[in-house]
Design a protein around this motif. Sequence first.
Motif, short mmCIF file in Angstrom:
data_model
loop_
_atom_site.label_atom_id
_atom_site.label_comp_id
_atom_site.label_asym_id
_atom_site.label_seq_id
_atom_site.Cartn_x
_atom_site.Cartn_y
_atom_site.Cartn_z
N LYS A 91 -0.69 7.88 -52.16
CA LYS A 91 0.52 7.04 -52.13
C LYS A 91 1.79 7.89 -52.11
N ARG A 92 1.65 9.12 -52.56
CA ARG A 92 2.83 9.97 -52.69
C ARG A 92 2.52 11.33 -52.07
N VAL A 93 3.13 11.62 -50.93
CA VAL A 93 2.91 12.90 -50.26
C VAL A 93 3.69 13.98 -50.98
N LEU A 94 3.01 15.09 -51.29
CA LEU A 94 3.63 16.20 -52.02
C LEU A 94 3.96 17.33 -51.06
N ASN A 95 4.84 18.21 -51.49
CA ASN A 95 5.23 19.34 -50.65
C ASN A 95 4.03 20.21 -50.28
N GLN A 131 7.13 14.74 -38.28
CA GLN A 131 7.09 14.69 -39.75
C GLN A 131 6.51 13.35 -40.24
N ALA A 132 5.36 13.02 -39.69
CA ALA A 132 4.69 11.76 -40.01
C ALA A 132 3.68 11.98 -41.14
N ASP A 133 3.92 11.34 -42.26
CA ASP A 133 3.01 11.51 -43.41
C ASP A 133 1.55 11.14 -43.09
N PRO A 134 1.30 10.06 -42.32
CA PRO A 134 -0.11 9.72 -42.06
C PRO A 134 -0.89 10.83 -41.37
N THR A 181 2.25 17.40 -38.57
CA THR A 181 3.44 17.22 -37.74
C THR A 181 4.71 17.65 -38.46
N TYR A 182 4.59 18.18 -39.68
CA TYR A 182 5.72 18.84 -40.34
C TYR A 182 5.83 20.28 -39.84
#
Length: 330
Positions: A245-249, A230-233, A260-261
């Motif tokens: 800057k802000r990861v959304l669903n 669950q890595a945002d990058p 990776t989600y």
Amino acid sequence: MALLATAGAWWLLWRPNVAASPEGPAYLYIRTGSSFSTVLATLRQQELLQDLRSFEWLARRREYPERVRPGRYLFTPGLGNQALLDMLLDGRQDTVHFELQAFKYKPQLARQFSRQLEADSASLRRLLNDNDYLQKRYHLDTTTVLTLFLPGSYRLLWTTSAAALLDTAARVHGRFWTPRRRAQADSLGLTPTEVHVLASIVQRETAKKEDKPIIAGVYLNRLRRGMRLQADPTLLWAIGNFGVKRVLNKDKLVNSPYNTYKHKGLPPGPITSANRQSLDAVLKPAAHQYVFFCARPDGSGYSDFAETYAEHKRNARRYQQHLDSLRIMR
């Protein structure tokens, strides 16, 4: 007569012929396949010599037109025709000091090198996308080949081909992977390529040296427990936008093996070129029980770590409130 002959020889051979340039070092670039007439035209256009005719006269007598060698040649002020032709005939190129910056995608890597080398970006991209060639020569594929390139200083000849460039990167890579580092990777249950992939995520997560081993430890804990990274990058790599800057669903729904989600384990390749500091952070991770982390809301660049989801939710809420206060929606 002998005195005149001696003076004439000095004038042709050793009299300083390279003009001093107020703009700094002067270079003659001779592309592969160039003719003597092309070399003369370049010298004339760039006004590198004070007397082109004497250089041409001596060059023809030393049979240079039949032995033109490509390269990047430093024209030092004060050099005479004899020294210049010795350099050109021997192919004594001046090397290019190249600083490889971190990159995320193959075209970025190719453009960096093509800006300073004769080889064009297309020739490098072709090799980077030639799976058979990469498998046979480096035991890598078109995705993992990017782990071959370590950011840092390289000294290269301007005429370095795309194939020679890959070989140079492989040698630098091989020097980094000492027996000690290979043993460290093995103790973690990772291959060197997997270390590169994980280090690329760590590098995108933080620029703080102190946090890198802790974040590496978080991801290793998740892998050991069978949790998704669950890595945002990795999402940002998949959507092609690292400026978010802000990861959304909705980002978490992207259909990509780098999501990776959705997918367990490491992504198939690196999301940036990991530097030595990030690689060593993975090889020597901090020992702890954290499985969550979140950026601190103070803008320091450091992270808050948590062992439980409840604690992580509190940290994440504080960070989201910080983004709200700055009116950062994306």
